[in-house]
Motif scaffolding. Structure first.
Motif, PDB file in Angstrom:
ATOM      1  N   TRP A 177     -22.076  -1.495   3.609  1.00 48.52           N
ATOM      2  CA  TRP A 177     -23.298  -1.724   2.839  1.00 48.52           C
ATOM      3  C   TRP A 177     -23.404  -3.188   2.387  1.00 48.52           C
ATOM      4  O   TRP A 177     -24.380  -3.560   1.763  1.00 48.52           O
ATOM      5  CB  TRP A 177     -23.362  -0.791   1.625  1.00 48.52           C
ATOM      6  N   ASP A 217      -9.452   3.482   4.316  1.00 49.69           N
ATOM      7  CA  ASP A 217      -9.549   2.045   4.580  1.00 49.69           C
ATOM      8  C   ASP A 217     -10.223   1.307   3.430  1.00 49.69           C
ATOM      9  O   ASP A 217      -9.786   0.236   3.034  1.00 49.69           O
ATOM     10  CB  ASP A 217     -10.368   1.798   5.848  1.00 49.69           C
ATOM     11  N   TYR A 218     -11.305   1.886   2.908  1.00 45.78           N
ATOM     12  CA  TYR A 218     -12.020   1.218   1.822  1.00 45.78           C
ATOM     13  C   TYR A 218     -11.134   1.152   0.579  1.00 45.78           C
ATOM     14  O   TYR A 218     -11.149   0.174  -0.158  1.00 45.78           O
ATOM     15  CB  TYR A 218     -13.318   1.950   1.490  1.00 45.78           C
ATOM     16  N   LEU A 276       0.831  -1.205   0.000  1.00 49.66           N
ATOM     17  CA  LEU A 276       0.000   0.000   0.000  1.00 49.66           C
ATOM     18  C   LEU A 276       0.865   1.254   0.000  1.00 49.66           C
ATOM     19  O   LEU A 276       0.420   2.324  -0.389  1.00 49.66           O
ATOM     20  CB  LEU A 276      -0.934   0.009   1.216  1.00 49.66           C
ATOM     21  N   SER A 301     -12.456  -2.476   8.754  1.00 49.45           N
ATOM     22  CA  SER A 301     -12.624  -2.042   7.365  1.00 49.45           C
ATOM     23  C   SER A 301     -13.552  -2.927   6.554  1.00 49.45           C
ATOM     24  O   SER A 301     -13.313  -3.148   5.377  1.00 49.45           O
ATOM     25  CB  SER A 301     -11.270  -1.972   6.640  1.00 49.45           C
ATOM     26  N   PRO A 355      -0.134  -3.811  -3.986  1.00 46.11           N
ATOM     27  CA  PRO A 355      -0.983  -4.642  -3.132  1.00 46.11           C
ATOM     28  C   PRO A 355      -1.582  -5.816  -3.890  1.00 46.11           C
ATOM     29  O   PRO A 355      -1.772  -5.767  -5.102  1.00 46.11           O
ATOM     30  CB  PRO A 355      -2.082  -3.682  -2.668  1.00 46.11           C
ATOM     31  N   GLY A 356      -1.847  -6.888  -3.179  1.00 46.64           N
ATOM     32  CA  GLY A 356      -2.453  -8.054  -3.814  1.00 46.64           C
ATOM     33  C   GLY A 356      -2.963  -9.023  -2.778  1.00 46.64           C
ATOM     34  O   GLY A 356      -2.593  -8.945  -1.607  1.00 46.64           O
ATOM     35  N   ALA A 371      -7.597  -2.056  -2.850  1.00 46.72           N
ATOM     36  CA  ALA A 371      -6.262  -2.268  -3.407  1.00 46.72           C
ATOM     37  C   ALA A 371      -5.790  -3.694  -3.132  1.00 46.72           C
ATOM     38  O   ALA A 371      -5.248  -4.355  -4.003  1.00 46.72           O
ATOM     39  CB  ALA A 371      -5.278  -1.258  -2.809  1.00 46.72           C
ATOM     40  N   LEU A 388     -16.936  -3.400   4.474  1.00 47.68           N
ATOM     41  CA  LEU A 388     -17.770  -2.454   3.752  1.00 47.68           C
ATOM     42  C   LEU A 388     -19.174  -2.481   4.363  1.00 47.68           C
ATOM     43  O   LEU A 388     -19.827  -3.529   4.357  1.00 47.68           O
ATOM     44  CB  LEU A 388     -17.803  -2.805   2.263  1.00 47.68           C
ATOM     45  N   PHE A 396      -7.188  -5.295   8.892  1.00 44.60           N
ATOM     46  CA  PHE A 396      -6.978  -3.915   9.314  1.00 44.60           C
ATOM     47  C   PHE A 396      -7.398  -3.722  10.763  1.00 44.60           C
ATOM     48  O   PHE A 396      -8.269  -4.413  11.274  1.00 44.60           O
ATOM     49  CB  PHE A 396      -7.772  -2.962   8.411  1.00 44.60           C
ATOM     50  N   ARG A 402     -12.270 -12.792   5.907  1.00 46.94           N
ATOM     51  CA  ARG A 402     -12.083 -12.225   4.572  1.00 46.94           C
ATOM     52  C   ARG A 402     -10.639 -12.401   4.116  1.00 46.94           C
ATOM     53  O   ARG A 402     -10.371 -12.764   2.965  1.00 46.94           O
ATOM     54  CB  ARG A 402     -12.452 -10.737   4.589  1.00 46.94           C
ATOM     55  N   ASN A 462      -9.148  -1.406  12.187  1.00 46.20           N
ATOM     56  CA  ASN A 462     -10.562  -1.075  12.412  1.00 46.20           C
ATOM     57  C   ASN A 462     -11.461  -1.901  11.494  1.00 46.20           C
ATOM     58  O   ASN A 462     -12.444  -1.395  10.981  1.00 46.20           O
ATOM     59  CB  ASN A 462     -10.786   0.416  12.205  1.00 46.20           C
ATOM     60  N   ASN A 479      -7.899   0.987   0.671  1.00 51.33           N
ATOM     61  CA  ASN A 479      -6.905  -0.047   0.941  1.00 51.33           C
ATOM     62  C   ASN A 479      -7.482  -1.439   0.696  1.00 51.33           C
ATOM     63  O   ASN A 479      -6.829  -2.297   0.112  1.00 51.33           O
ATOM     64  CB  ASN A 479      -6.408   0.056   2.386  1.00 51.33           C
ATOM     65  N   VAL A 480      -8.718  -1.639   1.174  1.00 49.37           N
ATOM     66  CA  VAL A 480      -9.365  -2.933   0.951  1.00 49.37           C
ATOM     67  C   VAL A 480      -9.442  -3.217  -0.549  1.00 49.37           C
ATOM     68  O   VAL A 480      -9.087  -4.303  -1.011  1.00 49.37           O
ATOM     69  CB  VAL A 480     -10.786  -2.936   1.567  1.00 49.37           C
TER      70      VAL A 480
END
Lengths: 263, 295
Positions: free
Chosen positions: A90, B192-193, A56, A86, A74-75, B198, A88, A82, A150, A84, B195-196
């Motif tokens: 929704w 953060d989103y 990153l 992170s 990144p991959g 990425a 999503l 993470f 995840r 917090n 980064n996710v």
């Protein structure tokens, strides 16, 4: 056998004319299946280091080698959990995990296999019951479990944990640490974890990498943790080796490299 | 309330079921009904009281002989035909109010849809790219202050026709708040989103649909709501000038033929339609963004 290699990493940030060197000459080799923790005071650049491994952030000098190949973007082979979570907000728990699975196994698994794989990973972290809940509807510890699912579901070569338990209360944290230990035991992942908790580092790691204070932070000392697995936190509380390791890390952090407030 | 009844009917209608023991239709308990009635009353009664009060004041003020505006009783008497038969069509512009309103709404639908698509696209560009923002933002800030009607002569010159000109005015009026709000929403997507995305190696298109749009949806809908309000404001004024079928011209036409009561009736309709449009977007926003609330 070296699996992940951090090779002479320097990192400096430039803002206007001022250049701050955050990391200097970081060298670290990690074997396959090893659990390595990086510990240091806040502001020592340990999160920056993890971001460099994750791709990153780019290192100013040096690089990261995974299975002898340089990685600089990144991959999913270096999945991150993470601090917090992170997730999503929704998407449901299931969809959050499925997003990564669909991406990584697009061509290698059928839709049904991917569905089973998502559920398998949710089962690993005991979150299958909440598959249709949204992140806002589950507790902090549960969110972090889903975050771990995840990451695991991407079948990463290296699992990067960025203070994964930092935002949790003490009891939830202990519970989750045990879960991570069990998963590591079961799956044999290579794990690189950032932490500022001495007990956590000693309990979970095979090796503890202690960072000096920034600016120009570097690796001050690497400590092997000679404790057999599986480990039990209750038994370890009186274990001489455990206490010795703990003592070593505490000495490093609070005597030799005290946190300087002004820095 | 009808649910239990309907259920029993469908069961009874099934031919194969020989013996059907019908559960006695569950009667909604009186307490529940009372509770619902009370909740409804709390919301409906106060505005109703105010409405009646205002009507009485209006009636009293405009009742005197020689007053410039008609009292509500006269408005109702004059426009009875228009109220009870909104669907008549005698050709030309002599049509019922339904046709005028639907013509106006059609223009708004066209112009606003174009503005929504264009606004979200441009807003994404401005929110995502620093250079696009530096280049476009100052221009947007100047253009958005131009009043809608100032565009009308220019668009009439360009399109040489009323219909596309009105649609263009709607478009140019409602696009700015959509662009600006979308851009703010995109800029506020947590790192953060990103980064996710990425780590998952989402490609730009997947990132746009799966992360950007849902993350920025609350902002986008704020822009859309402001936009639809502005376009309803603009269409009335534009139609007064371009003529033809449409509620704006209906008002202007009524003024020219001194049908003050018709103007008042039309204003009621304009207000109610504007309100419904706003609620509509708000309702869609509620459904779409239900999961976006931060935890």
């Amino acid at each position: 056998m070296i699996y992940l290699k951090l090779d002479h990493i320097d990192k400096s940030f430039t803002r206007g004319n001022a250049t701050t060197e955050v990391l200097k000459d970081i060298n670290l080799s990690i074997g396959e299946g090893e659990y390595v923790s990086i510990i240091g005071h806040s502001g020592c650049g340990k999160s920056t280091l993890l971001n460099i491994v994750a791709g990153l952030t780019r290192a100013t000098v040096g690089g990261v080698l995974l299975e002898n190949r340089e990685v600089n973007s990144p991959g999913p082979d270096r999945a991150v959990v993470f601090q917090n979570h992170s997730l999503l907000p929704w998407l449901t728990v299931y969809e959050n995990v499925r997003l990564g699975v669909d991406k990584v196994f697009r061509s290698s698994k059928t839709s049904i296999e991917r569905d089973q794989w998502v559920m398998h990973n949710l089962n690993l972290v005991q979150m299958a019951h909440a598959r249709d809940k949204r992140p806002a509807e589950i507790s902090g510890g549960m969110k972090q479990r889903v975050g771990i699912a995840r990451a695991l579901a991407m079948e990463p070569k290296v699992l990067l944990l960025d203070e994964p338990f930092g935002a949790l209360d003490a009891l939830t944290r202990a519970h989750l640490q045990d879960s991570v230990m069990a998963l590591h035991q079961k799956l044999g992942n290579t794990i690189l974890m950032i932490t500022h908790d001495v007990d956590e580092a000693v309990l979970l790691s095979d090796r503890i990498v202690m960072m000096t204070n920034g600016p120009s932070a570097t690796i001050g000392e690497v400590l092997e943790v000679p404790l057999a697995r599986p480990r039990n936190r209750l038994e370890l509380a009186t274990n001489a080796n455990y206490l010795k390791c703990r003592q070593r890390v505490l000495e490093f952090l609070y005597e030799r490299h005290r946190f300087v407030e002004a820095a | 309330m009808n649910m239990p009844l309907m259920k029993t009917e469908t069961i009874a209608a099934r031919p194969t079921a020989a013996v059907v023991t019908l559960a006695p239709p569950q009667r909604p308990r009186a307490e529940d009904l009372m509770k619902m009635a009370r909740a409804a009353a709390v919301r409906i009664v106060p505005p109703l009281v105010v409405l009646v009060l205002l009507g009485v004041i209006w009636e009293l003020l405009c009742r005197r002989a020689g007053s410039a505006l008609p009292p509500p009783s006269k408005v109702f008497k004059d426009t009875k035909e228009l109220i009870f038969d909104p669907f008549f069509d005698r050709g030309g512009i002599d049509k019922g109010l339904f046709w005028h309103l639907s013509a106006s709404l059609k223009r708004v639908a066209f112009g606003f849809s174009l503005a929504a698509v264009g606004g979200v696209a441009l807003g994404t560009l401005v929110g995502q790219s620093v250079w696009a923002m530096r280049g476009l933002d100052p221009i947007f800030q100047v253009l958005r202050t131009i009043p809608p009607l100032a565009w009308l002569p220019l668009s009439l010159a360009a399109f040489r026709d009323g219909q596309p000109s009105a649609i263009f005015v709607i478009f140019i009026t409602s696009i700015w708040p959509i662009i600006i709000n979308t851009a703010v929403g995109i800029r506020n997507i947590p790192q953060d989103y990103r980064n996710v995305a990425a780590v998952l190696q989402l490609n730009p298109l997947e990132f746009f649909w799966k992360v950007m749009i849902p993350a920025a949806a609350p902002y986008i809908f704020t822009g859309l709501r402001i936009g639809i309000g502005l376009s309803w404001l603009a269409i009335i004024a534009a139609e007064m000038l371009i003529g033809g079928v449409g509620i704006g011209f209906f008002i202007w036409d009524a003024w020219n033929s001194s049908h003050i009561s018709e103007i008042i009736l039309a204003l009621f309709y304009v207000g109610i339609v504007g309100f419904v449009l706003d609620r509509l977007i708000a309702g869609v926003a509620m459904i779409v963004t239900r999961g976006t609330a931060q935890s």
